[in-house]
Design an enzyme around this catalytic site. Structure first.
Site, PDB file in Angstrom:
ATOM      1  N   GLU A   1       0.820  -1.377  -0.065  1.00 41.94           N
ATOM      2  CA  GLU A   1       0.028  -0.037  -0.071  1.00 41.94           C
ATOM      3  C   GLU A   1       0.948   1.151   0.147  1.00 41.94           C
ATOM      4  O   GLU A   1       0.543   2.178  -0.763  1.00 41.94           O
ATOM      5  CB  GLU A   1      -0.906  -0.092   1.140  1.00 41.94           C
ATOM      6  CG  GLU A   1      -2.229  -0.800   1.052  1.00 41.94           C
ATOM      7  CD  GLU A   1      -3.148  -0.387  -0.146  1.00 41.94           C
ATOM      8  OE1 GLU A   1      -3.138   0.730  -0.531  1.00 41.94           O
ATOM      9  OE2 GLU A   1      -4.073  -1.239  -0.552  1.00 41.94           O
TER      10      GLU A   1
ATOM     11  N   GLU B   1       2.299   1.699  -3.410  1.00 39.61           N
ATOM     12  CA  GLU B   1       1.331   1.985  -4.517  1.00 39.61           C
ATOM     13  C   GLU B   1       0.865   3.543  -4.257  1.00 39.61           C
ATOM     14  O   GLU B   1       0.864   4.232  -5.395  1.00 39.61           O
ATOM     15  CB  GLU B   1      -0.141   1.248  -4.362  1.00 39.61           C
ATOM     16  CG  GLU B   1       0.029  -0.126  -4.963  1.00 39.61           C
ATOM     17  CD  GLU B   1      -1.124  -0.820  -4.633  1.00 39.61           C
ATOM     18  OE1 GLU B   1      -1.379  -2.455  -4.899  1.00 39.61           O
ATOM     19  OE2 GLU B   1      -2.250  -0.536  -4.141  1.00 39.61           O
ATOM     20  N   GLU B   2       0.678   3.957  -3.131  1.00 35.38           N
ATOM     21  CA  GLU B   2       0.210   5.392  -2.913  1.00 35.38           C
ATOM     22  C   GLU B   2       1.285   6.327  -2.979  1.00 35.38           C
ATOM     23  O   GLU B   2       1.102   7.281  -3.559  1.00 35.38           O
ATOM     24  CB  GLU B   2      -0.473   5.397  -1.625  1.00 35.38           C
ATOM     25  CG  GLU B   2      -1.721   4.495  -1.529  1.00 35.38           C
ATOM     26  CD  GLU B   2      -2.600   4.860  -0.174  1.00 35.38           C
ATOM     27  OE1 GLU B   2      -2.245   5.687   0.594  1.00 35.38           O
ATOM     28  OE2 GLU B   2      -3.783   3.997  -0.088  1.00 35.38           O
TER      29      GLU B   2
END
Lengths: 311, 311
Positions: free
Chosen positions: B186, B189-190
């Site tokens: 996460e 990805e962010e």
């Protein structure tokens, strides 16, 4: 994610953007009529913060053809409005609508006892709808008395049936139940022993749960408050207090690195050689009821701590 | 719990206890015939360790009346055999059978994208079938650099859309993903930042997840391995490194006791004033792939530890 809208299906004319304020019976009647010459009516839906819409069907019987016509024009309208995810909650007594909804391109998202939720993604972009619940959550109770005897059981059913293996009491959380509560309840149900929560000793995460789901298991250190065992006859074949060394000699805890580690960590936590995670109830503006936060409180004390509180 | 049997529906004559070894097309043809004068055929089913049976329907079209007749005689037979739970897995293309199965007294257990599972409890005793998956599992990444700047984002959609709130990167686990992996993914990805897992700082358990489910959130302490932010354009409105004091001054972390506690615990863990849970992969004879066990390794060292390993 959708708001869990409470609205039933009501029908509004295409020429009228406002929801018709009709009672359920009225709106269902209007829907049935729509299968005739009349123009199909839009389905009424709740909007959510992710540009999605949710349709909940009430309990009055629906005409399949009329429903499908309404769904088709509604999908067109929602596409024009830039809507993304479409959720339709179909109660058990409308199961006859399920094949029609699937024919429109919907797929199953999840189901509970009395309904199935179907979803559709309007845009051309990749679907970003959230997944169905992914985990079951189990709890175990490590309950040792002052004589270093562990509270153990043998199960009547399941993979350990007839194996002679002694294990700590375990079970799955009930819906809405907190982890520390679940551990106390399972120990009480299986053995009749009252306990209080001390700490989470460790957490096992595995991916072999039924239906291709995963499992999170919280090993809870509990302090016994009573000592006379009253075994649960329906699920438990035997229960007793067993010297921890005898328990540890079982092949399940010697040959299996996972179970050996869980046992080592629980004993170390019980003996205060290391610190588990305490539990505190904490309010948050975004939640209806307090969450429980589990953490090491060695340096971070909290007046809300649930640890060792007699309930 | 059922074994996830791989058998398709095949039809055996009532007079013959053994499964007919027919290919799918053959067996489906036989089923269709059974809607005529012939005696209904038993459904073939897998047995499990809990005295339950599971029927899986194949992909060939089925005649509804023939299927219902077979289901009725099968239920009688299973009742005679002392069976308890009956599971029927209905693929999406057999949705036309769902209303008929419900009419027989079944209810929904769960659904995934392409099928719905229906269940029935034969005995008079209370139903002890296991519940559907009950939790979604979220992960967050607490990533601080040596200047005590926290890696933070603003979200494009959802409840914080347009609020100006800075938060740590978060997301839901993918199916089969480990917690420490999900947190690293996460964050990557962010924000584009590479990290390695250090510890679980704390765990929040709440009951406000969508669809009446609960939520377990693992706050992971991660060490940054890169520092140049490449923001995810689709879901993130802004991303930056922010001095921790500036982050903590936001009302979300001052006025909300839950978020304030999570922040305090993460900082204490980062500063080594308390110890979170490490992660170790451990084999178990009862699982196909290793589980991960999360615990305080202050006194219990482990060569399998995943903490701080560069992946």
């Amino acid at each position: 994610m959708t708001d869990s809208g409470k609205q039933s299906l009501v029908i509004v004319p295409l020429s009228n953007g406002e929801s018709a304020e009709m009672e359920n019976g009225m709106s269902e009647a209007a829907l049935t009529e729509s299968s005739g010459q009349q123009e199909p009516k839009l389905l009424d839906a709740c909007e959510d913060k992710y540009d999605g819409v949710t349709v909940e069907l009430g309990n009055v019987p629906l005409d399949v053809d009329g429903f499908v016509s309404s769904l088709t024009v509604s999908l067109s309208k929602w596409a024009q409005q830039g809507k993304k995810g479409v959720w339709i909650k179909v109660p058990k007594n409308h199961a006859n609508l399920v094949p029609a909804v699937i024919d429109e391109g919907f797929w199953y998202h999840h189901a509970e006892r009395d309904y199935v939720m179907l979803v559709y993604w309007i845009p051309k972009s990749p679907c970003t709808l959230p997944a169905n619940a992914s985990h079951q959550v189990g709890v175990g109770g490590f309950v040792m008395n002052d004589n270093r005897e562990l509270l153990v059981v043998q199960e009547k059913d399941g993979p350990y049936r007839g194996s002679g293996i002694w294990k700590w009491p375990t079970g799955l959380l009930h819906q809405g139940e907190d982890i520390f509560e679940g551990a106390i309840r399972e120990v009480k149900e299986e053995t009749g022993i009252d306990t209080e929560f001390v700490e989470v000793g460790g957490i096992r995460h595995s991916h072999d749960a039924p239906f291709e789901k995963s499992d999170i298991f919280f090993m809870c250190i509990l302090r016994p408050l009573s000592f006379d065992i009253k075994m649960q006859e329906s699920e438990i074949a035997a229960a007793r207090w067993m010297p921890i060394e005898e328990f540890a000699r079982q092949p399940r805890y010697q040959a299996n690195e996972l179970y050996k580690k869980i046992l080592d960590v629980c004993i170390a936590t019980f003996e205060k050689r290391c610190k588990g995670f305490c539990a505190v109830k904490l309010a948050s503006s975004s939640a209806k009821r307090p969450s429980v936060f589990y953490y090491n409180d060695q340096e971070v004390n909290d007046a809300n701590s649930l640890n060792g509180a007699v309930r």
